[in-house]
Design a protein around this motif. Sequence first.
Motif, PDB file in Angstrom:
ATOM      1  N   ASP A 445     -14.533 -11.723 -21.075  1.00 38.22           N
ATOM      2  CA  ASP A 445     -13.775 -10.557 -20.603  1.00 38.22           C
ATOM      3  C   ASP A 445     -13.361 -10.750 -19.144  1.00 38.22           C
ATOM      4  OD1 ASP A 445     -12.748  -8.115 -19.882  1.00 38.22           O
ATOM      5  OD2 ASP A 445     -14.596  -6.981 -20.186  1.00 38.22           O
ATOM      6  N   TRP A 446     -12.055 -10.964 -18.942  1.00 38.80           N
ATOM      7  CA  TRP A 446     -11.470 -10.979 -17.589  1.00 38.80           C
ATOM      8  C   TRP A 446     -10.367  -9.927 -17.621  1.00 38.80           C
ATOM      9  CZ3 TRP A 446      -7.695 -15.100 -15.270  1.00 38.80           C
ATOM     10  CH2 TRP A 446      -7.555 -14.893 -13.897  1.00 38.80           C
ATOM     11  N   SER A 447     -10.547  -8.851 -16.888  1.00 34.83           N
ATOM     12  CA  SER A 447      -9.630  -7.719 -16.998  1.00 34.83           C
ATOM     13  C   SER A 447      -9.472  -7.041 -15.642  1.00 34.83           C
ATOM     14  CB  SER A 447     -10.139  -6.728 -18.047  1.00 34.83           C
ATOM     15  OG  SER A 447     -11.484  -6.356 -17.780  1.00 34.83           O
ATOM     16  N   GLY A 448      -8.519  -6.100 -15.579  1.00 31.39           N
ATOM     17  CA  GLY A 448      -8.240  -5.470 -14.296  1.00 31.39           C
ATOM     18  C   GLY A 448      -7.737  -4.049 -14.426  1.00 31.39           C
ATOM     19  N   ILE A 449      -7.702  -3.381 -13.278  1.00 28.06           N
ATOM     20  CA  ILE A 449      -7.140  -2.039 -13.152  1.00 28.06           C
ATOM     21  C   ILE A 449      -6.088  -2.103 -12.054  1.00 28.06           C
ATOM     22  CG2 ILE A 449      -7.585   0.377 -12.552  1.00 28.06           C
ATOM     23  CD1 ILE A 449     -10.433   0.013 -13.582  1.00 28.06           C
ATOM     24  N   PRO A 450      -4.804  -1.936 -12.390  1.00 29.22           N
ATOM     25  CA  PRO A 450      -3.755  -2.060 -11.373  1.00 29.22           C
ATOM     26  C   PRO A 450      -3.655  -0.800 -10.515  1.00 29.22           C
ATOM     27  CG  PRO A 450      -2.775  -1.558 -13.508  1.00 29.22           C
ATOM     28  CD  PRO A 450      -4.251  -1.710 -13.740  1.00 29.22           C
ATOM     29  N   LEU A 451      -3.696  -0.970  -9.200  1.00 23.86           N
ATOM     30  CA  LEU A 451      -3.520   0.133  -8.254  1.00 23.86           C
ATOM     31  C   LEU A 451      -2.161   0.072  -7.571  1.00 23.86           C
ATOM     32  CD1 LEU A 451      -7.047   0.050  -6.556  1.00 23.86           C
ATOM     33  CD2 LEU A 451      -6.298   1.440  -8.494  1.00 23.86           C
ATOM     34  N   ARG A 452      -1.563  -1.100  -7.576  1.00 22.94           N
ATOM     35  CA  ARG A 452      -0.222  -1.289  -7.015  1.00 22.94           C
ATOM     36  C   ARG A 452       0.398  -2.476  -7.741  1.00 22.94           C
ATOM     37  NH1 ARG A 452       2.826   0.015  -2.506  1.00 22.94           N
ATOM     38  NH2 ARG A 452       4.196  -1.610  -1.681  1.00 22.94           N
ATOM     39  N   GLY A 453       1.653  -2.337  -8.151  1.00 24.34           N
ATOM     40  CA  GLY A 453       2.286  -3.412  -8.898  1.00 24.34           C
ATOM     41  C   GLY A 453       3.768  -3.170  -9.077  1.00 24.34           C
ATOM     42  N   ILE A 454       4.344  -3.815 -10.088  1.00 27.80           N
ATOM     43  CA  ILE A 454       5.773  -3.683 -10.390  1.00 27.80           C
ATOM     44  C   ILE A 454       5.983  -2.449 -11.258  1.00 27.80           C
ATOM     45  CG2 ILE A 454       7.764  -4.757 -11.469  1.00 27.80           C
ATOM     46  CD1 ILE A 454       6.878  -6.201  -8.978  1.00 27.80           C
ATOM     47  N   PRO A 455       6.800  -1.493 -10.809  1.00 29.40           N
ATOM     48  CA  PRO A 455       7.003  -0.275 -11.618  1.00 29.40           C
ATOM     49  C   PRO A 455       7.617  -0.588 -12.979  1.00 29.40           C
ATOM     50  CG  PRO A 455       7.853   0.007  -9.376  1.00 29.40           C
ATOM     51  CD  PRO A 455       7.535  -1.451  -9.547  1.00 29.40           C
ATOM     52  N   GLY A 456       7.126   0.079 -14.014  1.00 31.83           N
ATOM     53  CA  GLY A 456       7.723  -0.027 -15.338  1.00 31.83           C
ATOM     54  C   GLY A 456       7.411  -1.289 -16.104  1.00 31.83           C
ATOM     55  N   THR A 457       6.562  -2.168 -15.575  1.00 26.25           N
ATOM     56  CA  THR A 457       6.283  -3.420 -16.267  1.00 26.25           C
ATOM     57  C   THR A 457       5.383  -3.177 -17.480  1.00 26.25           C
ATOM     58  OG1 THR A 457       5.352  -5.649 -16.045  1.00 26.25           O
ATOM     59  CG2 THR A 457       4.295  -3.893 -14.795  1.00 26.25           C
ATOM     60  N   THR A 473       0.506   2.661  -8.182  1.00 28.26           N
ATOM     61  CA  THR A 473       0.431   3.277  -9.496  1.00 28.26           C
ATOM     62  C   THR A 473      -0.206   4.663  -9.361  1.00 28.26           C
ATOM     63  OG1 THR A 473      -1.784   2.452 -10.013  1.00 28.26           O
ATOM     64  CG2 THR A 473       0.077   0.978 -10.478  1.00 28.26           C
ATOM     65  N   GLN A 474      -0.211   5.406 -10.462  1.00 27.11           N
ATOM     66  CA  GLN A 474      -0.835   6.732 -10.435  1.00 27.11           C
ATOM     67  C   GLN A 474      -2.329   6.645 -10.141  1.00 27.11           C
ATOM     68  OE1 GLN A 474       0.137   8.659 -14.140  1.00 27.11           O
ATOM     69  NE2 GLN A 474       2.210   9.200 -13.477  1.00 27.11           N
ATOM     70  N   LEU A 475      -2.935   5.515 -10.515  1.00 31.28           N
ATOM     71  CA  LEU A 475      -4.371   5.364 -10.288  1.00 31.28           C
ATOM     72  C   LEU A 475      -4.698   5.284  -8.802  1.00 31.28           C
ATOM     73  CD1 LEU A 475      -5.287   2.877 -13.151  1.00 31.28           C
ATOM     74  CD2 LEU A 475      -5.849   5.310 -12.999  1.00 31.28           C
ATOM     75  N   MET A 476      -3.749   4.808  -7.987  1.00 33.51           N
ATOM     76  CA  MET A 476      -4.009   4.729  -6.552  1.00 33.51           C
ATOM     77  C   MET A 476      -4.281   6.124  -5.983  1.00 33.51           C
ATOM     78  SD  MET A 476      -4.260   2.695  -3.875  1.00 33.51           S
ATOM     79  CE  MET A 476      -3.234   1.204  -3.923  1.00 33.51           C
ATOM     80  N   SER A 477      -3.624   7.146  -6.537  1.00 27.76           N
ATOM     81  CA  SER A 477      -3.805   8.507  -6.031  1.00 27.76           C
ATOM     82  C   SER A 477      -5.216   9.037  -6.282  1.00 27.76           C
ATOM     83  CB  SER A 477      -2.779   9.447  -6.668  1.00 27.76           C
ATOM     84  OG  SER A 477      -2.973   9.537  -8.065  1.00 27.76           O
ATOM     85  N   ARG A 478      -5.954   8.407  -7.199  1.00 28.59           N
ATOM     86  CA  ARG A 478      -7.338   8.823  -7.465  1.00 28.59           C
ATOM     87  C   ARG A 478      -8.319   8.220  -6.464  1.00 28.59           C
ATOM     88  NH1 ARG A 478      -8.671   9.185 -13.894  1.00 28.59           N
ATOM     89  NH2 ARG A 478      -6.717  10.150 -14.594  1.00 28.59           N
ATOM     90  N   CYS A 479      -7.833   7.251  -5.684  1.00 25.76           N
ATOM     91  CA  CYS A 479      -8.698   6.557  -4.732  1.00 25.76           C
ATOM     92  C   CYS A 479      -8.646   7.255  -3.379  1.00 25.76           C
ATOM     93  CB  CYS A 479      -8.276   5.103  -4.573  1.00 25.76           C
ATOM     94  SG  CYS A 479      -8.366   4.144  -6.102  1.00 25.76           S
ATOM     95  N   SER A 480      -9.792   7.435  -2.755  1.00 29.03           N
ATOM     96  CA  SER A 480      -9.862   8.074  -1.438  1.00 29.03           C
ATOM     97  C   SER A 480      -9.878   7.053  -0.312  1.00 29.03           C
ATOM     98  CB  SER A 480     -11.111   8.961  -1.350  1.00 29.03           C
ATOM     99  OG  SER A 480     -11.083   9.970  -2.340  1.00 29.03           O
ATOM    100  N   TYR A 481     -10.558   5.927  -0.536  1.00 31.84           N
ATOM    101  CA  TYR A 481     -10.767   4.966   0.554  1.00 31.84           C
ATOM    102  C   TYR A 481      -9.740   3.842   0.579  1.00 31.84           C
ATOM    103  CZ  TYR A 481     -12.859   1.168   3.251  1.00 31.84           C
ATOM    104  OH  TYR A 481     -13.061   0.161   4.141  1.00 31.84           O
ATOM    105  N   ILE A 482      -9.344   3.337  -0.579  1.00 32.26           N
ATOM    106  CA  ILE A 482      -8.476   2.155  -0.613  1.00 32.26           C
ATOM    107  C   ILE A 482      -7.144   2.386   0.110  1.00 32.26           C
ATOM    108  CG2 ILE A 482      -7.175   0.620  -2.149  1.00 32.26           C
ATOM    109  CD1 ILE A 482      -9.561   0.745  -4.062  1.00 32.26           C
ATOM    110  N   PRO A 483      -6.474   3.549  -0.031  1.00 35.29           N
ATOM    111  CA  PRO A 483      -5.250   3.747   0.761  1.00 35.29           C
ATOM    112  C   PRO A 483      -5.496   3.639   2.259  1.00 35.29           C
ATOM    113  CG  PRO A 483      -5.350   5.343  -1.028  1.00 35.29           C
ATOM    114  CD  PRO A 483      -6.680   4.654  -0.994  1.00 35.29           C
TER     115      PRO A 483
END
Length: 593
Positions: A445-457, A473-483
């Motif tokens: 299992d090698w997998s990921g969660i995209p927080l920033r990328g190419i829109p609509g891909t 991505t929408q998931l970035m808005s759930r993050c408090s520290y990473i931004p």
Amino acid sequence: MISESPASAKTNVSTNDPGQGDVLARCALLIAAEPELAQALAAHRSSNAFAAALREAARERGIEFDEVTDAKLAAVTPTPSGCRLAHWPLTMRHGWQPFALEFGPHGAELVWGCGAGRADEVFHEITALDLRALPLNRYFSVRTPLSADFVATLVAEALPVAGLVYHMSRCGSTLVAEALKVWPGMRVLSEPALLDGAVTLARSGHDPDWLVLRGVIAALSQPAGEDRAVCFKLDAWLTLALVEIRRVVHAPWLFVYRDPVEVMVSHARAPGRHVVPGLLPGMALETSEDSSQEHTPAEHAARVIGAICAAIIPHASAMQLLNYAEIPDALATRLPAALGLNPDALDTARLAALLTRHAKQPHESFVDDRVAKQAQATAPLRATVARWITPHYAALETIRLRRVSRIHHLQLPFECDLDALRADLAEVAPVGWSPHFNTGYYSGDWSGIPLRGIPGTHVPLYADPTRSDFADTQLMSRCSYIPQLLARLECPIEAVRFLKLAAGASIHEHRDLGLCFEQGAARLHVPVHTSPDVDFRLDDQSLSLGAGECWYINFDLPHRVTNRGVNDRVHLVIDLRVNPWLQAMFDMAQAAP
């Protein structure tokens, strides 16, 4: 430069009604307010055709020409009838561009003309001459005083400035500017005279806040066509104002230079304006000798060029220096790295075609003239170069050659809050992990969660190297520290994602071609969950990455990872474009004990 506005020009502030009697003044306001009409009239290069088109357009709008108006249009010397506008909305300015900086009753003002320049024009001065020659602009150019309010409007509407190119003169800077046009959406303006005038005005004490330069830069950067950013190649002597210009224009910059003997041979053949005694506007040359001492033309030219090089030395990093000897390879690598551009976005076919032509005379083929210029250098010229330029040139070379040819891996002095990172991961992990798209590269299992990328891909983890339109991505808005973490990175940010290598999984040995600092790309890894049981091999060397540390890794080298532990390994992975800020960060890390 700045000149006096013609006294005969008919001018009207936008709030004034020119009255029914002045037909051309009424036409001027119509033309300034209707961009489609202005562009249609600008298409006429014949005075007769222009007059006929103007007469018809005026009639359609209820304005009838009289004998006086016809006589003015038929005159060999036009009577300017353009308007002066205190405020001019962007919607009305569509198709217009500034071509001169002059003084009017309200101080410094821009003179705008309508019309498109030829795509093959090398210098902005040619565009300005073309605009001046059009019948529309000879009669109806628009003048805008550079008030603080109007400058603020221009700045707010301007395209971003992607970079400034300073240079030594006669050193390949025109080729560099032409190469920048290979990037899609890049507008490149070479040596606009308006910038010379604005800097001269400020340095002479008439514009202490440098408001005019802000206005000129913003006016030349107004949106048009498919352009997305603007680069400026400045006149060589503007390097002497580097410190002040950097306060006004917050953009990456590059200094292009060359063996000074070859530069001086070129000026001996045909002196540039800035090396002719008396023509350098208001710039003092630093010299320990009595300023009253007379110098030969060659000595004066060498003093100017030496001063230009000396002005760069206190401010330059290796990333910001490009020697002509590095061309053409540097055009596809170091040039985009210095200005933070995506090297994969350039049109390689256009670049290859460009390299076959003379940069300043595109109709001629390129001929390498370095050997010929060295042969033409006389002993007195070499002695002059050695006295006035060589020490500064040698200092620039020392800085440039400090660049490490290949960075294997590097821990960066960039602190990360591990607890906050883990909290962000816990917030987005329940959404689910996407399998990595390179299925042949791994087992388990090698997998990921995209927080920033190419829109609509449809491939959320794929950081397409040919694209530059990365977005959160929408998931970035759930993050408090990473931004907050990303906001500290003062360089272009591309893809950001959490990547998980599950317990027992392996990433097979492979290379990500071109993904390295030297090619303008930097991938950072911040371990969020890890253990000593993770075996990370880079070019057969074992790497130990501690949780919360920030590491650059050269993924252009062969690498493989095996998680022999019982817990998943998770990293925050950030893809960046190299720029001078990141270069300084790397320099700091390399200098650390």
